[in-house]
Design a protein around this motif. Sequence first.
Motif, short mmCIF file in Angstrom:
data_model
loop_
_atom_site.label_atom_id
_atom_site.label_comp_id
_atom_site.label_asym_id
_atom_site.label_seq_id
_atom_site.Cartn_x
_atom_site.Cartn_y
_atom_site.Cartn_z
N VAL A 285 38.06 46.04 43.99
CA VAL A 285 39.47 46.28 43.68
C VAL A 285 39.71 47.79 43.80
O VAL A 285 38.95 48.59 43.26
N ASN A 286 40.73 48.15 44.59
CA ASN A 286 41.11 49.55 44.75
C ASN A 286 42.57 49.61 45.18
O ASN A 286 43.31 48.61 45.05
N ASP A 287 43.00 50.73 45.70
CA ASP A 287 44.40 50.88 46.09
C ASP A 287 44.80 49.93 47.21
O ASP A 287 45.99 49.65 47.40
N GLU A 288 43.82 49.43 47.95
CA GLU A 288 44.12 48.50 49.05
C GLU A 288 44.28 47.06 48.54
O GLU A 288 44.66 46.18 49.31
N ILE B 294 33.49 38.72 51.33
CA ILE B 294 34.55 38.65 50.32
C ILE B 294 35.91 38.71 51.02
O ILE B 294 36.09 39.47 51.97
N VAL B 295 36.81 37.91 50.58
CA VAL B 295 38.14 37.83 51.20
C VAL B 295 39.20 38.23 50.17
O VAL B 295 38.98 38.17 48.96
N ALA B 296 40.34 38.65 50.67
CA ALA B 296 41.45 38.98 49.78
C ALA B 296 42.00 37.69 49.20
O ALA B 296 42.24 36.72 49.93
N PRO B 297 42.19 37.62 47.90
CA PRO B 297 42.76 36.41 47.30
C PRO B 297 44.21 36.23 47.74
O PRO B 297 44.86 37.17 48.20
N VAL C 147 33.58 38.41 36.74
CA VAL C 147 34.32 38.97 37.87
C VAL C 147 34.48 40.47 37.70
O VAL C 147 34.31 41.25 38.65
N ARG C 148 34.80 40.88 36.48
CA ARG C 148 35.04 42.29 36.24
C ARG C 148 34.82 42.58 34.76
O ARG C 148 35.03 41.70 33.92
N SER C 149 34.39 43.79 34.45
CA SER C 149 34.28 44.19 33.05
C SER C 149 34.82 45.60 32.89
O SER C 149 34.77 46.41 33.81
N PRO D 200 47.16 47.92 32.77
CA PRO D 200 46.96 46.60 33.38
C PRO D 200 45.64 46.50 34.17
O PRO D 200 45.29 47.42 34.90
N VAL D 201 44.92 45.41 33.94
CA VAL D 201 43.68 45.11 34.66
C VAL D 201 44.01 44.14 35.79
O VAL D 201 44.54 43.06 35.55
N THR D 202 43.73 44.53 37.03
CA THR D 202 44.05 43.71 38.20
C THR D 202 42.93 42.70 38.47
O THR D 202 41.75 43.07 38.51
N LEU D 203 43.32 41.44 38.65
CA LEU D 203 42.37 40.35 38.92
C LEU D 203 43.02 39.36 39.87
O LEU D 203 44.25 39.22 39.91
N PRO D 204 42.22 38.63 40.64
CA PRO D 204 42.78 37.50 41.41
C PRO D 204 43.41 36.50 40.46
O PRO D 204 42.94 36.31 39.33
N THR D 205 44.48 35.87 40.89
CA THR D 205 45.12 34.86 40.03
C THR D 205 44.15 33.73 39.75
O THR D 205 43.28 33.40 40.56
N GLY D 206 44.30 33.12 38.58
CA GLY D 206 43.43 32.02 38.20
C GLY D 206 43.24 31.98 36.70
O GLY D 206 43.88 32.71 35.94
N ILE D 207 42.32 31.11 36.27
CA ILE D 207 42.03 30.91 34.85
C ILE D 207 40.73 31.65 34.50
O ILE D 207 39.71 31.47 35.18
#
Length: 206
Positions: free
Chosen positions: A69-72, A97-100, A140-142, A162-169
């Motif tokens: 995860v970065n500016d892109e 790895i693909v973009a969600p 996924v992330r910490s 805000p913490v950026t994450l792929p959408t999901g549960i």
Amino acid sequence: VTPNLSGTVTNGDGSLPMDAAMVSAQEYHPGETDPKDQVVIQAAGQSDEDGAYALILEPGTYNIVAYRVNDEGAFGPACNSVTLTTGTVITDNSIAIVAPEATGTVSGQIEIEEAEEDDSVTLSFRQAADCGNGEEQIEVRSINVGGDYDEDTLAVLGSYGPVTLPTGIYTVVASVEGRTSVEVPDVEITNVDAPPELDAIVFPVE
């Protein structure tokens, strides 16, 4: 010490290397009573400009998880399962790895009662994934969250996001050294304009 697990992180079709991806070797222990101990990071590193990564690991079976995860934007997570025996060296464990389809964010607050001034909370954002051994939890992330120390109440109060994450549960596991972990299940990350803000995660006196 020479790394015994290495490979390359690429984009979805394998045509381009992905630099600055976080790659971690994770063990899954569903029988542990403390949620923080159910997913354990044994080694982690970042891919270089050629997408290459290298880890030093003890013999065992690991979920190798890659995420960026970065500016892109966000890419991943993706994972595979690797088993290392004594003397084994694996040099070609590539992960694509693909973009969600979409990303979202989450924010919130933490409170540690009767804390030391430098106490902090580790937040682990976890999802169910099949890395090759059936559905397991992966991190996924910490992030590490500190805060302001209130000398009157002896509490540390902080916020994150805000913490950026792929959408999901997700399941969010919050831990503080020496305290019982707090598990927040079924956190839904969406790409709506009003992202979720979790209820304050409080670590009471034990």
